[in-house]
Design a protein around this motif. Structure first.
Motif, mmCIF file in Angstrom:
data_model
loop_
_atom_site.group_PDB
_atom_site.id
_atom_site.type_symbol
_atom_site.label_atom_id
_atom_site.label_comp_id
_atom_site.label_asym_id
_atom_site.label_seq_id
_atom_site.Cartn_x
_atom_site.Cartn_y
_atom_site.Cartn_z
ATOM 1 N N UNK A 80 2.234 5.416 14.537
ATOM 2 C CA UNK A 80 1.493 5.817 13.105
ATOM 3 C C UNK A 80 2.567 5.582 11.945
ATOM 4 N N UNK A 81 3.946 6.117 12.106
ATOM 5 C CA UNK A 81 4.837 5.849 11.175
ATOM 6 C C UNK A 81 5.282 4.533 10.901
ATOM 7 N N UNK A 82 5.311 3.627 11.977
ATOM 8 C CA UNK A 82 5.560 2.203 11.692
ATOM 9 C C UNK A 82 4.272 1.583 11.230
ATOM 10 N N UNK A 83 3.104 1.816 11.618
ATOM 11 C CA UNK A 83 1.909 1.317 10.757
ATOM 12 C C UNK A 83 1.641 1.704 9.380
ATOM 13 N N UNK A 84 2.008 2.963 9.123
ATOM 14 C CA UNK A 84 2.247 3.242 7.357
ATOM 15 C C UNK A 84 3.381 2.665 6.942
ATOM 16 N N UNK A 85 4.743 2.206 7.345
ATOM 17 C CA UNK A 85 5.390 1.368 6.953
ATOM 18 C C UNK A 85 4.747 0.016 6.506
ATOM 19 N N UNK A 86 3.953 -0.398 7.594
ATOM 20 C CA UNK A 86 3.559 -1.701 7.596
ATOM 21 C C UNK A 86 2.843 -2.182 6.483
ATOM 22 N N UNK A 87 1.659 -1.007 6.359
ATOM 23 C CA UNK A 87 0.553 -1.116 5.213
ATOM 24 C C UNK A 87 1.399 -0.975 4.193
ATOM 25 N N UNK A 88 2.344 -0.110 3.843
ATOM 26 C CA UNK A 88 3.023 0.093 2.553
ATOM 27 C C UNK A 88 3.674 -1.555 2.145
ATOM 28 N N UNK A 89 4.382 -2.070 3.042
ATOM 29 C CA UNK A 89 4.876 -3.250 2.789
ATOM 30 C C UNK A 89 3.833 -4.299 2.312
ATOM 31 N N UNK A 90 2.692 -4.398 2.996
ATOM 32 C CA UNK A 90 1.577 -5.086 2.595
ATOM 33 C C UNK A 90 1.112 -4.870 1.011
ATOM 34 N N UNK A 100 -2.223 -7.347 -6.691
ATOM 35 C CA UNK A 100 -3.582 -7.063 -6.347
ATOM 36 C C UNK A 100 -3.371 -6.007 -5.081
ATOM 37 N N UNK A 101 -4.220 -5.406 -4.458
ATOM 38 C CA UNK A 101 -4.195 -4.856 -3.415
ATOM 39 C C UNK A 101 -4.263 -5.643 -1.939
ATOM 40 N N UNK A 102 -3.760 -5.326 -0.874
ATOM 41 C CA UNK A 102 -3.825 -6.154 0.305
ATOM 42 C C UNK A 102 -5.198 -6.566 0.662
ATOM 43 N N UNK A 103 -5.328 -7.792 1.167
ATOM 44 C CA UNK A 103 -6.725 -8.317 1.487
ATOM 45 C C UNK A 103 -7.402 -7.196 2.535
ATOM 46 N N UNK A 104 -8.619 -6.796 2.549
ATOM 47 C CA UNK A 104 -9.073 -6.057 3.720
ATOM 48 C C UNK A 104 -9.003 -6.523 5.016
ATOM 49 N N UNK A 105 -9.107 -7.884 5.173
ATOM 50 C CA UNK A 105 -8.735 -8.526 6.447
ATOM 51 C C UNK A 105 -7.309 -8.295 7.170
ATOM 52 N N UNK A 106 -6.247 -8.341 6.352
ATOM 53 C CA UNK A 106 -5.020 -7.872 6.815
ATOM 54 C C UNK A 106 -4.897 -6.554 7.003
ATOM 55 N N UNK A 196 11.004 9.468 12.152
ATOM 56 C CA UNK A 196 10.039 9.652 10.734
ATOM 57 C C UNK A 196 10.821 8.255 9.926
ATOM 58 N N UNK A 197 9.731 7.592 9.437
ATOM 59 C CA UNK A 197 10.333 6.439 8.427
ATOM 60 C C UNK A 197 10.753 7.136 7.103
ATOM 61 N N UNK A 198 11.672 6.504 6.560
ATOM 62 C CA UNK A 198 12.023 6.853 5.211
ATOM 63 C C UNK A 198 10.956 6.429 4.204
ATOM 64 N N UNK A 199 10.843 7.161 3.026
ATOM 65 C CA UNK A 199 9.859 6.997 2.001
ATOM 66 C C UNK A 199 10.218 5.450 1.407
ATOM 67 N N UNK A 200 9.023 4.720 1.400
ATOM 68 C CA UNK A 200 9.280 3.433 0.811
ATOM 69 C C UNK A 200 9.651 3.447 -0.499
ATOM 70 N N UNK A 201 10.310 2.416 -1.131
ATOM 71 C CA UNK A 201 10.281 2.381 -2.541
ATOM 72 C C UNK A 201 9.502 2.047 -3.380
ATOM 73 N N UNK A 202 9.130 2.737 -4.450
ATOM 74 C CA UNK A 202 7.961 2.558 -5.467
ATOM 75 C C UNK A 202 8.372 1.330 -6.333
ATOM 76 N N UNK A 203 6.986 0.833 -6.896
ATOM 77 C CA UNK A 203 7.257 -0.041 -7.972
ATOM 78 C C UNK A 203 7.637 0.237 -9.208
#
Length: 236
Positions: A80-90, A100-106, A196-203
């Motif tokens: 789940x931590x890895x999934x959250x990181x992946x979605x955040x990178x998307x 824009x936001x990631x495509x729903x299919x992705x 646990x994954x480190x917090x992702x960088x913010x925009x």
């Protein structure tokens, strides 16, 4: 007639009695008494040991289930931590390149891969039951009394009545609850730690303020791929 003592192995001379079951002479060497003893042992074991065996089985089963659930929880937390990181990178990539936001299919592909990974983790956890059950059965401690103890050398049984002298027979077979078992569990839990994954960088403010379409374009080609638990790809 000479027979060997079961513990000392010394020959003991006794008179040759007839068979206590079929009344044949000792020279016939029938197996009635040996078979009768086997039956008596099984009956006594059933009366005295069934409760102990049931307690052991329940104790081992409960601890094995607790361990498997803890192991599965550790694996799913990593996924789940890895999934959250992946979605955040998307999300970061879609916002940076397409505003824009990631495509729903992705996102749907990432969620489906997470579900498949969790199913694999559960299957791997359940397949460890034989190993875990053997481990906890190995922790059970049943002690046999020494041959020198008074209760073994001189059992308090009446030679005439076959019952305890002055009191009824008591069932003394019991399972000893070893305190070191719980100590081992506490030490093992203290060594386990959740990755646990480190917090992702913010925009940046400038990147967030860029106008654009609602969704990023749909991914082309390979799409989203998962990796083994505990191995995280580097950010591109």
């Amino acid at each position: 007639m000479l027979i060997k003592h079961s513990r000392s192995k010394k020959p003991v001379k006794i008179m040759d009695p007839d068979c206590a079951i079929c009344n044949q002479p000792a020279l016939a060497q029938c197996e009635c008494e040996a078979k009768g003893l086997d039956i008596a042992v099984r009956q006594a074991e059933q009366r005295m040991m069934t409760t102990v065996f049931n307690d052991i089985r329940a104790w081992v089963r409960g601890h094995a289930q607790d361990y498997i659930l803890s192991y599965f929880s550790m694996l799913t937390t990593r996924r789940k931590d890895h999934h959250a990181q992946t979605v955040h990178r998307m999300t970061e990539r879609a916002a940076y390149y397409f505003h824009a936001r990631p495509h729903p299919a992705e996102i749907a592909a990432a969620d489906a891969e997470l579900k498949r990974g969790i199913d694999e983790d559960w299957k791997a956890s359940v397949q460890r039951y034989p190993e875990v059950l053997e481990y906890f059965y190995g922790l059970v401690d049943l002690n046999l009394p020494s041959d020198d103890e008074p209760g073994v050398r001189d059992p308090p049984l009446s030679a005439l009545g076959g019952v305890a002298v002055g009191r009824e027979r008591e069932r003394k077979v019991r399972l000893r609850d070893a305190s070191e078992v719980e100590e081992r569990r506490r030490r093992r839990r203290s060594r386990e730690r959740v990755i646990t994954a480190p917090p992702p960088p913010s925009l940046g403010a400038r990147e967030r303020s860029r106008p654009g379409s609602m969704y990023a374009p749909a991914p082309l080609g390979g799409g989203y791929a998962y990796v083994a638990p505990g191995i995280f790809p580097r950010d591109m």
